[in-house]
Design a protein around this motif. Structure first.
Motif, PDB file in Angstrom:
ATOM      1  N   VAL A  26       0.833  -1.199   0.000  1.00  0.00           N
ATOM      2  CA  VAL A  26       0.000   0.000   0.000  1.00  0.00           C
ATOM      3  C   VAL A  26       0.867   1.249   0.000  1.00  0.00           C
ATOM      4  O   VAL A  26       0.613   2.202  -0.750  1.00  0.00           O
ATOM      5  CB  VAL A  26      -0.954   0.001   1.209  1.00  0.00           C
ATOM      6  CG1 VAL A  26      -1.649   1.352   1.347  1.00  0.00           C
ATOM      7  CG2 VAL A  26      -1.987  -1.109   1.072  1.00  0.00           C
ATOM      8  N   ARG A  27       1.890   1.275   0.830  1.00  0.00           N
ATOM      9  CA  ARG A  27       2.786   2.429   0.887  1.00  0.00           C
ATOM     10  C   ARG A  27       3.482   2.656  -0.448  1.00  0.00           C
ATOM     11  O   ARG A  27       3.569   3.784  -0.935  1.00  0.00           O
ATOM     12  CB  ARG A  27       3.849   2.222   1.980  1.00  0.00           C
ATOM     13  CG  ARG A  27       3.355   2.491   3.393  1.00  0.00           C
ATOM     14  CD  ARG A  27       3.252   3.982   3.661  1.00  0.00           C
ATOM     15  NE  ARG A  27       2.796   4.257   5.003  1.00  0.00           N
ATOM     16  CZ  ARG A  27       3.601   4.394   6.041  1.00  0.00           C
ATOM     17  NH1 ARG A  27       4.912   4.266   5.887  1.00  0.00           N
ATOM     18  NH2 ARG A  27       3.115   4.661   7.233  1.00  0.00           N
ATOM     19  N   ARG A  28       3.985   1.595  -1.029  1.00  0.00           N
ATOM     20  CA  ARG A  28       4.645   1.732  -2.332  1.00  0.00           C
ATOM     21  C   ARG A  28       3.679   2.295  -3.369  1.00  0.00           C
ATOM     22  O   ARG A  28       4.027   3.185  -4.136  1.00  0.00           O
ATOM     23  CB  ARG A  28       5.171   0.367  -2.808  1.00  0.00           C
ATOM     24  CG  ARG A  28       6.442  -0.091  -2.138  1.00  0.00           C
ATOM     25  CD  ARG A  28       6.866  -1.453  -2.695  1.00  0.00           C
ATOM     26  NE  ARG A  28       7.182  -1.366  -4.106  1.00  0.00           N
ATOM     27  CZ  ARG A  28       8.415  -1.130  -4.588  1.00  0.00           C
ATOM     28  NH1 ARG A  28       9.427  -0.957  -3.770  1.00  0.00           N
ATOM     29  NH2 ARG A  28       8.615  -1.073  -5.890  1.00  0.00           N
ATOM     30  N   ARG A  29       2.461   1.779  -3.361  1.00  0.00           N
ATOM     31  CA  ARG A  29       1.481   2.234  -4.343  1.00  0.00           C
ATOM     32  C   ARG A  29       1.142   3.713  -4.134  1.00  0.00           C
ATOM     33  O   ARG A  29       1.051   4.477  -5.103  1.00  0.00           O
ATOM     34  CB  ARG A  29       0.214   1.394  -4.215  1.00  0.00           C
ATOM     35  CG  ARG A  29      -0.883   1.741  -5.214  1.00  0.00           C
ATOM     36  CD  ARG A  29      -0.503   1.308  -6.610  1.00  0.00           C
ATOM     37  NE  ARG A  29      -1.578   1.522  -7.558  1.00  0.00           N
ATOM     38  CZ  ARG A  29      -1.714   0.839  -8.677  1.00  0.00           C
ATOM     39  NH1 ARG A  29      -0.847  -0.107  -8.990  1.00  0.00           N
ATOM     40  NH2 ARG A  29      -2.703   1.094  -9.514  1.00  0.00           N
ATOM     41  N   LEU A  30       0.970   4.127  -2.897  1.00  0.00           N
ATOM     42  CA  LEU A  30       0.657   5.521  -2.605  1.00  0.00           C
ATOM     43  C   LEU A  30       1.781   6.448  -3.060  1.00  0.00           C
ATOM     44  O   LEU A  30       1.531   7.532  -3.599  1.00  0.00           O
ATOM     45  CB  LEU A  30       0.404   5.701  -1.104  1.00  0.00           C
ATOM     46  CG  LEU A  30      -0.900   5.104  -0.560  1.00  0.00           C
ATOM     47  CD1 LEU A  30      -0.951   5.231   0.959  1.00  0.00           C
ATOM     48  CD2 LEU A  30      -2.103   5.795  -1.184  1.00  0.00           C
ATOM     49  N   ILE A  31       3.006   6.029  -2.847  1.00  0.00           N
ATOM     50  CA  ILE A  31       4.154   6.848  -3.249  1.00  0.00           C
ATOM     51  C   ILE A  31       4.224   6.960  -4.768  1.00  0.00           C
ATOM     52  O   ILE A  31       4.433   8.044  -5.320  1.00  0.00           O
ATOM     53  CB  ILE A  31       5.461   6.257  -2.669  1.00  0.00           C
ATOM     54  CG1 ILE A  31       5.466   6.403  -1.135  1.00  0.00           C
ATOM     55  CG2 ILE A  31       6.683   6.933  -3.284  1.00  0.00           C
ATOM     56  CD1 ILE A  31       6.561   5.614  -0.443  1.00  0.00           C
ATOM     57  N   GLU A  33       1.717   6.531  -6.901  1.00  0.00           N
ATOM     58  CA  GLU A  33       0.564   7.323  -7.348  1.00  0.00           C
ATOM     59  C   GLU A  33       0.839   8.816  -7.185  1.00  0.00           C
ATOM     60  O   GLU A  33       0.488   9.623  -8.054  1.00  0.00           O
ATOM     61  CB  GLU A  33      -0.683   6.941  -6.536  1.00  0.00           C
ATOM     62  CG  GLU A  33      -1.195   5.537  -6.777  1.00  0.00           C
ATOM     63  CD  GLU A  33      -2.173   5.469  -7.937  1.00  0.00           C
ATOM     64  OE1 GLU A  33      -2.299   6.464  -8.654  1.00  0.00           O
ATOM     65  OE2 GLU A  33      -2.791   4.396  -8.109  1.00  0.00           O
ATOM     66  N   ALA A  34       1.440   9.183  -6.078  1.00  0.00           N
ATOM     67  CA  ALA A  34       1.727  10.594  -5.819  1.00  0.00           C
ATOM     68  C   ALA A  34       2.775  11.144  -6.769  1.00  0.00           C
ATOM     69  O   ALA A  34       2.781  12.348  -7.075  1.00  0.00           O
ATOM     70  CB  ALA A  34       2.191  10.769  -4.370  1.00  0.00           C
ATOM     71  N   ALA A  56       3.579  12.631  -1.578  1.00  0.00           N
ATOM     72  CA  ALA A  56       2.952  11.449  -0.976  1.00  0.00           C
ATOM     73  C   ALA A  56       2.567  11.673   0.478  1.00  0.00           C
ATOM     74  O   ALA A  56       1.844  10.854   1.061  1.00  0.00           O
ATOM     75  CB  ALA A  56       3.898  10.251  -1.078  1.00  0.00           C
ATOM     76  N   THR A  62      10.800   7.274   4.481  1.00  0.00           N
ATOM     77  CA  THR A  62       9.806   6.283   4.057  1.00  0.00           C
ATOM     78  C   THR A  62       9.991   5.927   2.587  1.00  0.00           C
ATOM     79  O   THR A  62       9.889   4.758   2.200  1.00  0.00           O
ATOM     80  CB  THR A  62       8.385   6.822   4.287  1.00  0.00           C
ATOM     81  OG1 THR A  62       8.200   7.087   5.681  1.00  0.00           O
ATOM     82  CG2 THR A  62       7.336   5.823   3.821  1.00  0.00           C
ATOM     83  N   HIS A  66      11.240   2.091   1.076  1.00  0.00           N
ATOM     84  CA  HIS A  66      10.463   1.251   0.174  1.00  0.00           C
ATOM     85  C   HIS A  66      11.053   1.155  -1.238  1.00  0.00           C
ATOM     86  O   HIS A  66      10.682   0.261  -2.001  1.00  0.00           O
ATOM     87  CB  HIS A  66       9.032   1.774   0.078  1.00  0.00           C
ATOM     88  CG  HIS A  66       8.234   1.564   1.335  1.00  0.00           C
ATOM     89  ND1 HIS A  66       7.789   0.330   1.742  1.00  0.00           N
ATOM     90  CD2 HIS A  66       7.822   2.442   2.288  1.00  0.00           C
ATOM     91  CE1 HIS A  66       7.128   0.450   2.880  1.00  0.00           C
ATOM     92  NE2 HIS A  66       7.129   1.717   3.235  1.00  0.00           N
TER      93      HIS A  66
END
Length: 212
Positions: A26-31, A33-34, A56, A62, A66
């Motif tokens: 989830v963290r990787r995806r959010l980063i 996406e941002a 992000a 962080t 990742h």
């Protein structure tokens, strides 16, 4: 009266592997996406780890935890954007009532005021292929799929009696090359090229090649 705690359904046990793996994904995806909009706005060369972290809403640490490098973030962001962009084009063309309409929809979608951002990312992605074999393979696959979609629309239009074309594959190659060239001209604006003119050039090419 039943207490609030008694009304809650019992929690299911979650495997430790799932608890640790999901937050990372989830963290990787959010980063990633941002990172997409800032790359589209500035280009990859103007984006660093601090900009990605700020977009992000996470710390620089962080991001570096990742991802091995900011380039890894940028690479995944470019691929994500391009896959989404061409998936949307494919969906639009697939819903067309004819091959000719499908090509018209593609042309209209390729050049809008908003797609300048897409083309900026596309050329960054293209240039990255000179330095990264994984990117080069991805580009080759993307072009193969893209040519296949154009070819399918031409073949459909030919079956429907709207197009005349002896070699749809050759047409697809030249159509995509013209679109890329117009996109580069559009971004550089030397000489100036409007969205309307870019569409007009592609439509004239289609008419000359498939209806001439």
């Amino acid at each position: 009266m039943t207490s609030r705690s008694e009304r809650r359904p019992p929690r299911r046990a979650v495997a430790a592997s799932a608890r640790t793996r999901q937050p990372t994904e989830v963290r990787r995806r959010l980063i990633v996406e941002a990172a997409v909009p800032i790359i589209a706005e500035r280009g990859t060369k103007a984006v660093g780890v601090r900009e990605v972290a700020a977009a992000a809403g996470v710390s620089v640490g962080t991001v570096t935890y990742h991802f091995e490098s900011v380039q890894e973030v940028l690479s995944e962001a470019m691929v994500l954007h391009i896959e989404r962009y061409y998936a949307a084009l494919s969906d639009a063309a697939g819903q067309a009532t004819s091959g000719a309409e499908g090509l018209r929809l593609l042309i209209d979608a390729l050049f809008t005021e908003d797609t300048d951002r897409h083309w900026r990312m596309w050329f960054d992605y293209w240039n990255a292929g000179e330095r990264d074999q994984a990117f080069a393979r991805g580009q080759a696959e993307r072009y193969e799929n893209w040519h296949g979609e154009i070819r399918a629309l031409v073949e459909r239009g030919r079956t429907e009696g709207e197009f005349h074309c002896d070699d749809p594959a050759d047409f697809a190659l030249r159509f995509s090359a013209l679109a890329d060239g117009l996109a580069l001209r559009r971004l550089r604006q030397v000489p100036a090229l409007t969205v309307a003119d870019a569409r007009r050039h592609l439509r004239r090419f289609v008419d000359a090649e498939l209806r001439g």
